[in-house]
Each structure stands twice: as C-alpha cells, then as structure tokens.
Design a protein around this motif. Structure first.
Motif, PDB file in Angstrom:
ATOM      1  N   SER A   1     -55.322 -50.759 -25.559  1.00 25.69           N
ATOM      2  CA  SER A   1     -56.364 -51.152 -24.599  1.00 25.69           C
ATOM      3  C   SER A   1     -56.613 -50.083 -23.540  1.00 25.69           C
TER       4      SER A   1
ATOM      5  N   GLN B   1     -62.897 -62.182 -24.107  1.00 28.56           N
ATOM      6  CA  GLN B   1     -64.259 -61.741 -23.784  1.00 28.56           C
ATOM      7  C   GLN B   1     -65.182 -61.926 -24.990  1.00 28.56           C
TER       8      GLN B   1
ATOM      9  N   ASN C   1     -56.459 -58.071 -28.169  1.00 27.87           N
ATOM     10  CA  ASN C   1     -56.855 -57.236 -27.031  1.00 27.87           C
ATOM     11  C   ASN C   1     -57.501 -55.949 -27.557  1.00 27.87           C
ATOM     12  N   GLY C   2     -58.038 -55.144 -26.676  1.00 28.70           N
ATOM     13  CA  GLY C   2     -58.600 -53.869 -27.121  1.00 28.70           C
ATOM     14  C   GLY C   2     -59.328 -53.140 -26.013  1.00 28.70           C
ATOM     15  N   PRO C   3     -59.606 -51.844 -26.253  1.00 28.23           N
ATOM     16  CA  PRO C   3     -60.245 -51.024 -25.220  1.00 28.23           C
ATOM     17  C   PRO C   3     -61.761 -51.161 -25.193  1.00 28.23           C
ATOM     18  N   GLY C   4     -62.365 -50.659 -24.135  1.00 30.14           N
ATOM     19  CA  GLY C   4     -63.817 -50.533 -24.096  1.00 30.14           C
ATOM     20  C   GLY C   4     -64.530 -51.718 -23.457  1.00 30.14           C
TER      21      GLY C   4
ATOM     22  N   ASN D   1     -54.197 -56.483 -18.263  1.00 27.29           N
ATOM     23  CA  ASN D   1     -54.756 -55.131 -18.344  1.00 27.29           C
ATOM     24  C   ASN D   1     -56.203 -55.259 -18.736  1.00 27.29           C
ATOM     25  N   HIS D   2     -57.060 -55.504 -17.751  1.00 30.71           N
ATOM     26  CA  HIS D   2     -58.485 -55.531 -18.089  1.00 30.71           C
ATOM     27  C   HIS D   2     -59.346 -55.051 -16.933  1.00 30.71           C
ATOM     28  N   GLY D   3     -60.483 -54.476 -17.296  1.00 31.63           N
ATOM     29  CA  GLY D   3     -61.417 -53.950 -16.300  1.00 31.63           C
ATOM     30  C   GLY D   3     -62.750 -54.649 -16.355  1.00 31.63           C
ATOM     31  N   PHE D   4     -62.938 -55.482 -17.367  1.00 28.79           N
ATOM     32  CA  PHE D   4     -64.152 -56.292 -17.494  1.00 28.79           C
ATOM     33  C   PHE D   4     -63.735 -57.758 -17.405  1.00 28.79           C
TER      34      PHE D   4
ATOM     35  N   CYS E   1     -57.333 -61.468 -24.085  1.00 28.12           N
ATOM     36  CA  CYS E   1     -57.893 -60.314 -23.382  1.00 28.12           C
ATOM     37  C   CYS E   1     -59.270 -59.921 -23.921  1.00 28.12           C
ATOM     38  N   PHE E   2     -59.378 -58.843 -24.686  1.00 28.75           N
ATOM     39  CA  PHE E   2     -60.680 -58.497 -25.282  1.00 28.75           C
ATOM     40  C   PHE E   2     -61.159 -59.693 -26.113  1.00 28.75           C
TER      41      PHE E   2
ATOM     42  N   HIS F   1     -51.945 -61.641 -21.164  1.00 26.93           N
ATOM     43  CA  HIS F   1     -51.184 -61.226 -22.350  1.00 26.93           C
ATOM     44  C   HIS F   1     -49.966 -62.103 -22.593  1.00 26.93           C
TER      45      HIS F   1
HETATM   46  N1  LIG Z   1     -56.502 -55.445 -22.634  1.00 26.46           N
HETATM   47  C1  LIG Z   1     -57.721 -55.687 -23.050  1.00 26.46           C
HETATM   48  O1  LIG Z   1     -57.942 -56.298 -24.107  1.00 26.46           O
HETATM   49  C2  LIG Z   1     -58.853 -55.137 -22.229  1.00 26.46           C
HETATM   50  C3  LIG Z   1     -60.222 -55.668 -22.565  1.00 26.46           C
HETATM   51  C4  LIG Z   1     -61.336 -54.777 -22.066  1.00 26.46           C
HETATM   52  N2  LIG Z   1     -61.276 -53.474 -22.657  1.00 26.46           N
HETATM   53  C5  LIG Z   1     -61.293 -54.686 -20.552  1.00 26.46           C
HETATM   54  O2  LIG Z   1     -60.999 -53.664 -20.020  1.00 26.46           O
HETATM   55  O3  LIG Z   1     -61.561 -55.651 -19.879  1.00 26.46           O
END
Ligand SMILES: NC(=O)CC[C@H](N)C(=O)O
Length: 373
Positions: free
Chosen positions: A49, A262, A229-232, A300-303, A258-259, A348
């Motif tokens: 992520s 979303q 979960n995942g990035p972006g 760990n998330h920014g969105f 997480c991701f 998480h």
């Molecule tokens: N850890 C995640 O899955 C992060 C989800 C997404 N990339 C965010 O930053 O919000």
C-alpha cells in the motif's frame, strides 16, 4: 560509524530538510506521508500500500531490531523513499539478520537520516501530504533543480497503482486443518498476514491478480470474496468496482479491508476523497456504531469514503450504513450492507504490525459464509 554522505529531503512547497544519506544513495520521488507507529518498520516498508510514497517515521529511533527473514509482508520493500531521524547504530534482536541500512542498500531504496521528523510531521500535518524527493550523493542538486524534479513527478490523486503491485499469477494458500470455505482474494496489494489470518480459520485462499474477470472468480466457486488493501487512488479502481458490483449482485459474501473498503463503498455508490494527511499508525481509535465500542487499530490510508458516522443510505444493492468511524476526526472507517452479505473496514484486522483488537472481523466473515452455506 562512518560519516554518511549528505542528503536532502525536498518538498514540493520548497521546504528543504538536510540530513545524511541512509540506505541506497541517489534519488527517490513520491508522496511524503508520515507514519506514527513506534514499531513495525519492516512490515511498513514491505506493505504494498505504500508503493509510490516516501515514508516519514515520526518515531525518532528506527532500525533497533534490525531486519529479519520472517516479518516481510510481501516479496520486497515497496516504499519509494524513507525518512528517519536516528537510525540504530547497533541493532539487537535474536531474529535480526542484517541492519535496516544494509537492507535498504540491498533493495536500492534511497533514504535520509538525521531529519527532524517531528518538525517534518507537523509540516505535513498542517499543509497536507505532498510530493517530495530524497536526493543524496551525486543526485544532490541546487534547491531549484530538486524542487523542479519534485514538481515534475506524478501526484497521488489519480494514481492507478494496484496493477503494479498485484501478483502476476493466481496462487492458492491452503487452509490449515479441515477446509471449511473457499475464498477468492482479489490482490490489489495484499499483505502476507491476511491469507494467514484466513487459513487459520479453515479458509482456502485463492489469490487472484487485480485484473481477474468475473468468470475467473466464479470458476473457483467461492464461498466468499475478499478485497485487499492496496496503493493508489481508489477513484481509479473501475475494474475492481465493477467486479464487486457483480459479486454483490450474486449475493456472494464479501469482505474488504482498506482499499477494499473504498472499493466496496464505490460499488455501493459512495464517493472517495483525498484526506489532508491520512491515517498511518498502529494506535488509531475506531468506533463501532452498533456497539459503541472502540477498537485500537492499525491503519495506512490517505483517501477516505464520503459519509457521516452512522449514516444510512440507499445503494443499488439495498440499504447500507457507515458502520464505523474514526474517533479522532470522524472519517468513515467501515461499511455494512443490510440486503446483501457484504461489509468492510478501512483499517487492518491482519494487524502486521499493530494491535489485535480487529482480528474478530475475520470471524465475522466466516459467520457470513456459514449463514450462506
Ligand atoms: N492501505 C490501503 O489499502 C490504502 C488504500 C489507499 N491507497 C489509500 O491510501 O487510502
């Protein structure tokens, strides 16, 4: 200790923090974000992520327990760059195989040490996560040159990164003991501890690439579908969101983290937005609307998803609710659908690293599958 080469962390607003090279030397560009966890740096660095980000460790001492061969959350370090204050000179742990510095060099990750990470964290807290660059050794230039490089780098908004971290091929993680359920885990950047939590509960986990089609999912005849979960930027997850809608339409039990939270939210018709500085740490309080209980969680998330604590809404798949929210800022931390078997959390439950308050969510997923079988 040998003197380290000079290094600079340059933010897109022109602020510069000078320090010493740490890990590989060169240049790394990415979104500067801060993580407040005082432990778990190995899990943080190997969490997919964080792909595309320069991670700032707010805690001053990093590297104290070295690097071991057991705690990686994926096959490699994914952060673009790494910022610490006071790296351990002599790591000490019975599992340690090498120093964090050596591992960063081995994997070519450009970092910087001797930065006042508390001051930097306050800057990012007030002005928001922003693009940055770490420059060391020969890559150091004038401030204007370095700022120009940072400004030319891609932004996190609109970044479609899951395809860059997902497994190229499907694989199966067998259940421990008797196989009770078969689950498809869509790998948007999955951490190793997630399948581990499921297999302990008698789940055979079929991890599929993020591009998996509905036919590929259905061919496994899953009892449930898991979104990782995942990035972006979640706004880019068109394929995963469409796939989720098809899974919801078939009433296959679904759990997302997480991701994945979303993605489920977007499938249920909610929007997502970029937070000012996000939530990254291992002590973030979340309130469950149904029980009013608090869980201390790893995040760990920014969105985040749009929505209010406890808000009920009509989705294309029936009624749903914002089931969890953050006690610090009211951000959406979980969803529950009432007419289809689906739920998700923004934090998480696999907790690597972090507290285990949320682990029972994997049992909730099992209960949801038991009810349908
Ligand atoms: N850890 C995640 O899955 C992060 C989800 C997404 N990339 C965010 O930053 O919000």
């Amino acid at each position: 200790m040998n003197a380290r080469a000079q290094a600079a962390l340059v933010l897109e607003d022109g602020r510069v923090f000078r320090g010493a090279a740490y890990g590989a030397q060169g240049r790394s560009l990415g979104e500067a974000v801060f993580c407040t966890g005082m432990t778990g740096y190995q899990e943080t660095l190997t969490d997919p992520s964080y792909h595309g980000q320069i991670v700032v460790q707010t805690a001053p001492q990093i590297g104290n327990t070295g690097w071991n061969d057991e705690d990686d959350e994926s096959s490699k370090i994914w952060v673009n760059g790494y910022v610490v204050r006071d790296p351990a000179r002599t790591p000490s742990n019975w599992r340690s195989r090498r120093t964090l510095d050596e591992e960063l060099v081995r994997q070519g990750v450009v970092g910087i040490a001797e930065v006042d990470t508390r001051s930097l964290t306050r800057h990012l807290r007030e002005l928001g996560a922003m693009r940055a660059g770490v420059f060391s050794g020969d890559a150091l230039g004038t401030v204007d040159e370095m700022v120009a490089e940072v400004l030319a780098s891609p932004k996190m908004e609109g970044a479609d990164l899951a395809g860059q971290v997902t497994t190229p091929k499907p694989y199966v993680v067998p259940a421990e003991g008797e196989t009770r359920f078969r689950v498809v885990a869509l790998d948007l950047g999955i951490k190793s501890n997630t399948p581990r939590q499921m297999v302990k509960r008698g789940i055979e986990v079929h991890v599929l690439p993020s591009s998996a089609s509905l036919e590929e999912v259905l061919a496994i005849e899953p009892d449930g579908v898991f979104l990782s979960n995942g990035p972006g930027d979640p706004a880019t997850t068109t394929h995963a969101t469409e796939l989720t809608k098809q899974v919801l339409g078939r009433e296959i039990p679904l759990f997302g983290i997480c991701f994945g939270n979303q993605v489920l939210g977007r499938a249920l018709g909610l929007g997502t937005y970029k937070m000012r500085y996000g939530h990254r740490g291992i002590n973030i309080p979340v309130i469950d609307v149904a029980t009013k209980s608090v869980a201390i969680t790893a995040q760990n998330h920014g969105f985040a998803l749009e929505g209010e604590p406890g808000q009920r809404f009509e989705s294309p798949f029936g009624a749903a609710q914002v089931s969890h929210y953050c006690a610090n800022d009211g951000a959406v931390e979980g969803l529950r659908a009432f007419d289809v078997p689906a739920f998700s959390v923004q934090y998480h439950p696999e907790a690597a690293a972090g507290p285990h308050d949320a682990a029972p969510l994997f049992d909730d997923f099992v209960s949801l599958m038991e009810k349908r079988s």
